[in-house]
Structure formats: structure tokens, C-alpha cells
Design a protein around this motif. Structure first.
Motif: not given
Length: 199
Positions: A155-176
Motif C-alpha cells: 500500500a502506498y500514497l500517490s499524489q491526487a491533486v498536483p497543487t495540494l498535499p492530498l494523496f490517494s491510497i493505492k495498492t499493488t501486489r508482487l504477484s499480480s
């Protein structure tokens, strides 16, 4: 810069005689579940036009043996000039994998214009690149990455709004690879991952 580590112990510790020390200019470090220490060491890399920063990444075992996971001067991407510092290091719960967050400054043109970004590199504890679904060994535009208890989902944070410190939570799996986030459509200022939990 020396870094000294005073490990917890029931016996009194002489502060002039640490149990372990690393004689290097350390930019970040993390204790693993098996008492190994992952750390980054500051390195300067000279080119014809620029002085760049490229940290080395190391693991030191409890008995003192070290192995280098990444030699900074050999780390390149797409023939671009860039500097980076390792901002944080996180272990997986089983102590077999590492997530290394890099703060990167990429030179854009001959005038010295640059852009800043954050990405996360993935390694296993033997020093090999860890690949997501047999693809990349890094997650672009990711910060505060952490392994969930399955040692497979990140799980990690990715910037959601380029001009603001607001992030989306995203997920990825090593296997898939990437998968839908349970927090789709919501934004966050930051996140604190709870050890042993999936949220």
C-alpha cells in the motif's frame, strides 16, 4: 557521520561502547525483524556538468557482515541526469523484502531546469531487485509505501491533486500488479500503517 545503535537489552549499556556502529554518512536506516539493519549511505557522483547525489543501499547482518543492494553510481534510468537521496526504508513483516523511498531531482535541460519526484525501489534481502508481476522493480510517484501482513501487497500514497498535499491510497501486489484500492475516490493528507493490520 557516524551512526550508533543502542539495541534494547535488560542489562545496562555503556553509551561509550555501542553494540553496533556504522561509520558512514547515513541518510536513512531501518531495523529489520531479524535484527538486520538496512541503511543508505550518502555518495556524491561527479559528471561533466553537475555534481549529483546517488546513495548506496546496504544491509548489515546482526553479526556485522554487510552487503550492498544498490551501488548509487551505477543506478541509471532512461539516460537522464538525476540526483536522489534515500528518504526512508521499510522492511516487509517477514524480513525478506525492502521498500526504499527515493527523493529524486531530474535535470530536464541544459539550463539546469529540474523536476522533483518520489518513487519506491523494491529489493529482496539478498540484494536482488524485486519485481512487480515480473515487470518493474519500482513504483513511480509513490510515497510512504508499506507491505501489508501477507508480504505480497504493498500500500502506498500517490499524489491526487498536483497543487495540494492530498494523496490517494493505492495498492499493488508482487504477484499480480496493481489492484483496486478500497479507498477509491477518497483523499488523505497522510497515512500511518498499523503493523500486522490490513488498513
Amino acid at each position: 557521520m557516524n551512526s550508533f545503535f543502542f539495541l534494547s537489552s535488560s542489562r545496562a549499556q555503556n553509551l561509550d561502547n555501542p553494540l553496533r556502529s556504522i561509520d558512514d554518512e547515513i541518510t536513512s536506516f531501518s531495523f529489520g525483524p531479524n535484527d538486520a539493519i538496512a541503511f543508505s549511505a550518502y555518495r556524491r557522483l561527479k559528471t561533466k556538468l553537475y555534481d549529483l547525489e546517488h546513495d548506496d543501499i546496504w544491509i548489515e547482518e546482526p553479526h556485522g557482515k554487510r552487503r550492498r543492494l544498490l551501488e548509487g553510481q551505477k543506478y541509471t534510468r532512461d539516460n537522464q541526469l538525476f540526483s536522489y537521496l534515500a528518504d526512508s526504508i521499510r522492511w516487509s513483516p517477514n524480513g525478506r523484502y525492502l521498500l526504499v523511498q527515493l527523493m529524486i531531482t531530474t535535470v530536464q535541460d541544459d539550463s539546469g531546469g529540474a523536476t522533483n519526484s518520489v518513487q519506491t525501489l523494491l529489493f529482496d534481502d539478498s540484494g536482488h531487485e524485486l519485481r512487480i508481476d515480473k515487470g518493474d522493480n519500482f513504483i513511480l510517484d509513490s510515497s510512504n509505501a508499506a507491505f501489508l501482513p501477507d508480504n505480497n501487497t504493498i500500500a502506498y500514497l500517490s499524489q491526487a491533486v498536483p497543487t495540494l498535499p492530498l494523496f490517494s491510497i493505492k495498492t499493488t501486489r508482487l504477484s499480480s500488479g496493481s489492484l483496486p484500492s478500497p479507498y477509491e475516490g477518497r483523499t488523505f493528507r497522510d497515512a500511518a500503517w498499523l503493523p500486522g493490520m490490513n488498513f
